[in-house]
Design a protein around this motif. Structure first.
Motif, PDB file in Angstrom:
ATOM      1  N   GLY A 186     -16.779 -19.156 -14.082  1.00 12.14           N
ATOM      2  CA  GLY A 186     -17.910 -18.646 -14.856  1.00 12.14           C
ATOM      3  C   GLY A 186     -18.040 -17.135 -14.934  1.00 12.14           C
ATOM      4  O   GLY A 186     -19.146 -16.626 -15.051  1.00 12.14           O
ATOM      5  N   PHE A 187     -16.951 -16.400 -14.874  1.00  9.40           N
ATOM      6  CA  PHE A 187     -17.032 -14.948 -15.021  1.00  9.40           C
ATOM      7  C   PHE A 187     -15.859 -14.443 -15.847  1.00  9.40           C
ATOM      8  O   PHE A 187     -14.889 -15.171 -16.095  1.00  9.40           O
ATOM      9  CB  PHE A 187     -17.080 -14.230 -13.664  1.00  9.40           C
ATOM     10  N   VAL A 188     -15.979 -13.205 -16.276  1.00 10.69           N
ATOM     11  CA  VAL A 188     -14.914 -12.508 -16.998  1.00 10.69           C
ATOM     12  C   VAL A 188     -14.283 -11.519 -16.032  1.00 10.69           C
ATOM     13  O   VAL A 188     -14.985 -10.830 -15.279  1.00 10.69           O
ATOM     14  CB  VAL A 188     -15.489 -11.780 -18.241  1.00 10.69           C
ATOM     15  N   TRP A 189     -12.954 -11.457 -16.035  1.00 10.40           N
ATOM     16  CA  TRP A 189     -12.253 -10.522 -15.159  1.00 10.40           C
ATOM     17  C   TRP A 189     -12.519  -9.086 -15.575  1.00 10.40           C
ATOM     18  O   TRP A 189     -12.304  -8.721 -16.724  1.00 10.40           O
ATOM     19  CB  TRP A 189     -10.739 -10.772 -15.212  1.00 10.40           C
ATOM     20  N   ASP A 190     -13.014  -8.314 -14.631  1.00  6.64           N
ATOM     21  CA  ASP A 190     -13.118  -6.863 -14.801  1.00  6.64           C
ATOM     22  C   ASP A 190     -12.406  -6.224 -13.610  1.00  6.64           C
ATOM     23  O   ASP A 190     -11.929  -6.936 -12.718  1.00  6.64           O
ATOM     24  CB  ASP A 190     -14.577  -6.409 -14.921  1.00  6.64           C
ATOM     25  N   GLU A 191     -12.305  -4.924 -13.600  1.00  8.04           N
ATOM     26  CA  GLU A 191     -11.536  -4.256 -12.557  1.00  8.04           C
ATOM     27  C   GLU A 191     -12.131  -4.466 -11.167  1.00  8.04           C
ATOM     28  O   GLU A 191     -11.399  -4.666 -10.198  1.00  8.04           O
ATOM     29  CB  GLU A 191     -11.371  -2.776 -12.899  1.00  8.04           C
TER      30      GLU A 191
END
Length: 128
Positions: free
Chosen positions: A81-86
């Motif tokens: 349930g998340f988007v990959w960010d740095e």
């Protein structure tokens, strides 16, 4: 202190700063790829469509976790349930089980070096 001594001291300081090794962007790219190769390439590639034991990481920054078609993600990753960010990549590379319990990254247990993680994330961010 005489003016001549001050000038000599200043010249020596400037010369020592200029003599420091400079890291070129190309060298940084190489070090990021090298860090990726050392820690990730056994299972992952960055070439689009090139899935191996792990999914390809082409354009992973900004991608929803577990959403890439044509790869059999674990149910834990599909439901993350998340988007990959740095920031999330940094935490995941450091300790995958803490970020996505039940992931399929075994036997990989994490990379403790924050410097190496930073290089890998920089390298992955370039594959946008």
């Amino acid at each position: 202190m005489p003016l001549r001594s001050v000038r000599i001291a200043m010249a020596l300081m400037l010369a020592s700063v200029c003599a420091l090794p400079q890291v070129s962007p190309a060298a940084e790219d190489t070090s990021g790829q090298q860090a990726f190769n050392n820690a990730c390439r056994t299972c992952h590639m960055v070439r689009e469509g090139d899935n191996r034991l792990g999914p390809n990481l082409h354009k992973v920054v900004g991608r929803k976790a577990g959403s890439m078609p044509d790869y059999g993600f674990s149910s834990a990753m599909k439901e993350a349930g998340f988007v990959w960010d740095e920031e999330r990549l940094d935490r995941f590379i450091a300790n995958p089980d803490e970020v996505v319990p039940g992931n399929s990254m075994k036997p990989y247990g994490g990379l403790s070096s924050s410097e190496e993680r930073k290089k890998i994330i920089g390298f992955l961010a370039q594959s946008r």
